[in-house]
Motif scaffolding. Structure first.
Motif, short mmCIF file in Angstrom:
data_model
loop_
_atom_site.label_atom_id
_atom_site.label_comp_id
_atom_site.label_asym_id
_atom_site.label_seq_id
_atom_site.Cartn_x
_atom_site.Cartn_y
_atom_site.Cartn_z
N LYS A 9 -13.11 -7.98 -7.93
CA LYS A 9 -12.17 -6.86 -7.94
C LYS A 9 -10.83 -7.29 -7.35
CE LYS A 9 -11.22 -2.37 -5.97
NZ LYS A 9 -11.68 -1.23 -5.17
N ASP A 31 -10.55 -1.18 -9.86
CA ASP A 31 -11.77 -0.47 -9.47
C ASP A 31 -12.54 0.02 -10.69
OD1 ASP A 31 -13.26 0.59 -7.10
OD2 ASP A 31 -12.97 2.48 -8.17
N LEU A 34 -14.26 -2.96 -12.49
CA LEU A 34 -15.42 -3.47 -11.75
C LEU A 34 -16.56 -2.46 -11.76
CD1 LEU A 34 -15.89 -6.21 -10.35
CD2 LEU A 34 -13.56 -5.75 -11.13
#
Lengths: 344, 344
Positions: A9, A31, A34
């Motif tokens: 990330k 975010d 991921l």
């Protein structure tokens, strides 16, 4: 190569920042990518970073604009995503819905001038974490033919609903076509036929040739039923947002214009209807009843929507995320000009 | 026998009144049954009057109670239908949603302690007539097996969405099973096999025997997709209302207890999002684009959801409603003890 969630990330976040995107947007997109990796939807994970950055570099997606509210009432909001990366406008919309639903019981948001936002379940799970039922859909370029037509009109528009529970939330995230376009692309690569029922050729005839299906259209689930569902998504995302229906949008992989995608999201606050604890316990009790049903021939377990994703996320958080060589090479190339190194 | 819409409705209304149901409820139920006849959904039309009245006579449905609001916030409402005839609580819920959505932009209602309400589209079209997008679903006794299971858990729960337009509203009204149970009943009567893909037997194996399918379960559209949709409807109608999921409900045709059905309805006010005229014109433009698509093999026209119903209604309003002899005899018998005569 295998990465920890945090490391991968952070690498993505730095790459997005290096391409000139502002801090908060970079965090949101990293975010979201991921989260897709964790939940086992790698088709919407880090393999999309390259195309997102290419569109930013070409000026087709804005690197610095923020979504803004165009119109607002107590339980409805219209948002101009200002051609930001898709996750930015969609996350802002769901945050707004959650905040307003807490006051009024529910809220829906129509988002226009947006882009590919990844997996719809990312946004509905935001609501479920706040003890709300989340709803999210988006339109995409046209791939599905209306029932009875020989040409695509609706996108493979995902519909996601997430429901909080005491254990694993129920998370539906489906397209109204029998299969995703990716399955036709894969069959073509492998030189395999596809089953009747997946796609129509350009004349609207059932086909087993993946190339003919790609040139034609995808078949909706349940004939007129899936066709109708997809059409409702087009109304919500294409007309009620002002964005335009699927045939008027621009493709993620073509560089002629901003995509101009529309999203429609909403949150329904459980506490406006009943005691939250009782609701969560009710959903968990339903899960248990379903898990205890006799299984159909060929099934070792009855899986509820979202269960596979939750297991994937638990496993990958512990053991790391495996990324194919080809995608690793792409990711490394995105960071290299900026002195960023992809490390496992 | 052929009846004018007005005459047949008036006869039904008088029959319901004669059975002791109060004025407003009788008007609502008669209007709903005739609307189903007009729109070509005669499976939910006057042929249901006999079972509705039988349940009233047996005290399983209340003839005099009115739905009441149990909990209310600006955009959410919980309604106790007080075991009234299904149409009464559902209509009250949609009227409440429309009134509140006009203030806030949208509103959803959870209804419990209700009964079979007929065709879901009756309620969503109420919203469309007010320039709102209507949403309605209900649960019913369990008939659909979750994907991977060999036993029914979800009802053939209808999902309806209605969208206003400048010409014919878009009205989706679908169950998440490939076919309705009625198709299995008919095949069994005719001694015919059913296609693979409609139903599973009690062991969860695909079957072509309609009797085995009736004893087993109906297959959802798109496998896990339709299964997931039906499960979300159970969450909304069974858990969020407090009514209970499908396996806990009572059958319309069994006389052991009130049905205890739950509904979930909502209205999204177009004017909170955009200019109503522009929206209506946008939906009509979409319709025209779809009608102009090349047709698939075997189709003479691409029909949008709700188009067939609208044509049926126009035709039957002009030419009258044809009712089969058997249903006429049933209707006549319902009125006879009260001195009511069924006349064409």
């Amino acid at each position: 190569m295998r990465f920890s969630h945090a490391d991968l990330k952070e690498y993505c976040r730095r790459v997005i920042l290096a391409h000139g995107v502002y801090e908060e947007a970079a965090e949101t997109v990293a975010d979201m990518l991921l989260d897709a990796e964790l939940t086992g939807v790698s088709s919407h994970g880090v393999s999309r970073l390259a195309i997102y950055m290419e569109r930013v570099d070409k000026g087709l997606v804005s690197k610095d604009s923020c979504p803004r509210i165009l119109r607002e009432s107590p339980s409805a909001v219209v948002i101009d995503a200002a051609n930001s990366l898709g996750a930015v406008g969609a996350k802002f919309a769901m945050e707004t819905c959650i905040r307003k639903a807490r006051e009024t019981g529910c809220c829906f948001a129509a988002v226009n001038n947006s882009n590919h936002f990844g997996a719809a379940a990312y946004y509905t799970r935001m609501a479920a974490r706040e003890n709300m039922i989340g709803f999210c859909c988006t339109n995409l370029t046209a791939k599905i033919a209306p029932y009875g037509a020989a040409e695509p009109f609706m996108g493979t528009d995902p519909i996601s609903v997430a429901v909080p529970s005491d254990d694993c939330p129920v998370v539906l995230d489906m397209t109204p076509s029998v299969v995703a376009l990716g399955k036709l692309i894969l069959a073509q690569k492998l030189g395999k036929e596809i089953p009747v029922g997946w796609a129509l050729d350009q004349e609207g005839r059932p086909t087993t040739d993946p190339a003919a299906g790609r040139a034609g259209s995808l078949i909706p689930i349940g004939g007129p039923k899936g066709s109708g569902l997809a059409l409702i998504v087009e109304v919500l995302c294409g007309i009620l947002t002002g964005a335009g229906t699927a045939t008027h949008l621009h493709d993620l992989y073509k560089f002629d214009a901003p995509q101009g995608v529309g999203h429609f999201l909403g949150a329904i606050d459980v506490s406006a209807f009943m005691d939250v604890e009782a609701f969560r316990a009710g959903v968990s009790a339903m899960r248990k009843e379903i898990k205890d049903l006799r299984r159909a021939e060929g099934f070792s377990e009855v899986l509820l929507p979202g269960e596979r994703s939750a297991r994937s996320a638990a496993g990958k958080a512990a053991e790391g995320i495996e990324v194919p060589e080809l995608v690793c090479a792409e990711l490394a190339a995105l960071g290299k000009p900026f002195g960023l190194t992809l490390r496992t």
